[in-house]
Design a protein around this motif. Structure first.
Motif, PDB file in Angstrom:
ATOM      1  N   CYS A  52       1.066  -1.181   0.037  1.00 10.33           N
ATOM      2  CA  CYS A  52       0.020  -0.045  -0.024  1.00 10.33           C
ATOM      3  C   CYS A  52       0.801   1.028   0.014  1.00 10.33           C
ATOM      4  O   CYS A  52       1.976   1.008   0.174  1.00 10.33           O
ATOM      5  N   HIS A  55       3.136   1.683   3.271  1.00  7.27           N
ATOM      6  CA  HIS A  55       4.205   0.642   3.564  1.00  7.27           C
ATOM      7  C   HIS A  55       5.496   0.606   2.435  1.00  7.27           C
ATOM      8  O   HIS A  55       6.260   0.515   2.731  1.00  7.27           O
ATOM      9  N   CYS A  95      -1.064  -5.586   0.141  1.00  2.00           N
ATOM     10  CA  CYS A  95       0.014  -5.393   1.028  1.00  2.00           C
ATOM     11  C   CYS A  95       0.365  -6.462   1.921  1.00  2.00           C
ATOM     12  O   CYS A  95      -0.524  -6.389   2.840  1.00  2.00           O
ATOM     13  N   CYS A  98       0.391  -4.858   5.530  1.00  2.00           N
ATOM     14  CA  CYS A  98      -1.021  -4.582   6.172  1.00  2.00           C
ATOM     15  C   CYS A  98      -1.449  -5.933   6.811  1.00  2.00           C
ATOM     16  O   CYS A  98      -1.965  -6.070   7.838  1.00  2.00           O
ATOM     17  N   ARG A 202      -4.793   1.193  10.297  1.00  2.00           N
ATOM     18  CA  ARG A 202      -5.970   1.073   9.265  1.00  2.00           C
ATOM     19  C   ARG A 202      -7.252   0.760  10.151  1.00  2.00           C
ATOM     20  O   ARG A 202      -7.634  -0.031  11.127  1.00  2.00           O
TER      21      ARG A 202
HETATM   22 ZN    ZN Z   1       0.468  -1.790   3.902  1.00  2.00          ZN
END
Ligand code: ZN
Ligand code: ZN
Length: 206
Positions: A52, A55, A95, A98, A202
């Motif tokens: 993402c 990152h 990702c 994530c 998130r």
């Molecule tokens: Zn990420």
């Protein structure tokens, strides 16, 4: 059980956010090492479209320019092939950082809930800054209405009131140009984390 969360109680802010921050950077450090050493890891990364936004920049900072160039070159090569084949841009990014953070977050949330049954854990938790609103809400949503959720809400109110005292001390010291800052020095940072969780967290509905 709960050694890591209990350790995180020694730091300011949300214990779950603290552990996630640590796990996230450990994972990224290991990953950047594997990208260099292991061709398969890089291929896997390319097929999941790397990372993402946040990152990617974090990983780029940890990695050398040549590794960044090799990875982005592979990504672009793949994109050219796909567009030529399908005439569309596939923009779903899976990702892996994530994904890892999400798994760890679920683990800590479950562990926190299990530990809450212990009176000794509750006492330790009382004397921390408490969980951030995001993690507290997730725990409360899964506990439904119970004695534990009442305890958590009551403790949350105490944590918020203590933080307000610190913020007000900070504000009045800065206004009066006093320089003898104590624990209230970072109160605004603790308050931001309390509000939105750690940097880059998130928000998940589940
Ligand atoms: Zn990420
Ligand atoms: Zn948190």
């Amino acid at each position: 059980m709960g050694r890591l969360l209990r350790e995180a109680f020694n730091y300011r802010g949300c214990a779950i956010c603290h552990m996630l921050d640590r796990d996230e950077s450990d994972f990224m450090t290991q990953l950047q090492y594997k990208i260099v050493k292991d061709e398969k890891v890089r291929q896997q990364l390319v097929s999941s479209k790397a990372y993402c936004n946040s990152h990617f920049y974090e990983m780029a900072r940890l990695t050398s320019p040549i590794v960044n160039a090799v990875l982005t070159n592979d990504l672009i090569k793949e994109e050219i092939c796909e567009i030529e084949k399908t005439s569309r841009i596939i923009d779903e990014v899976d990702c892996s950082v994530c994904n890892h953070v999400r798994e760890r977050e679920d683990f800590y949330l479950e562990e926190f809930k299990a530990l809450l049954q212990e009176g000794s854990f509750q006492k330790e938790y009382d004397s921390t800054d408490g969980l951030c609103r995001i993690h507290l809400k997730r725990v409360l949503d899964s506990l439904k209405k119970s004695e534990l959720s009442q305890y958590l809400l009551k403790t949350h109110l105490i944590h918020l009131k203590v933080l307000r005292v610190e913020l007000e001390t900070f504000i009045s010291k800065v206004r009066s140009t006093k320089r003898d800052m104590g624990a209230e020095k970072n109160a605004w940072l603790v308050a931001i984390e309390k509000w939105v969780g750690k940097r880059g967290l998130r928000i998940r509905s589940q």
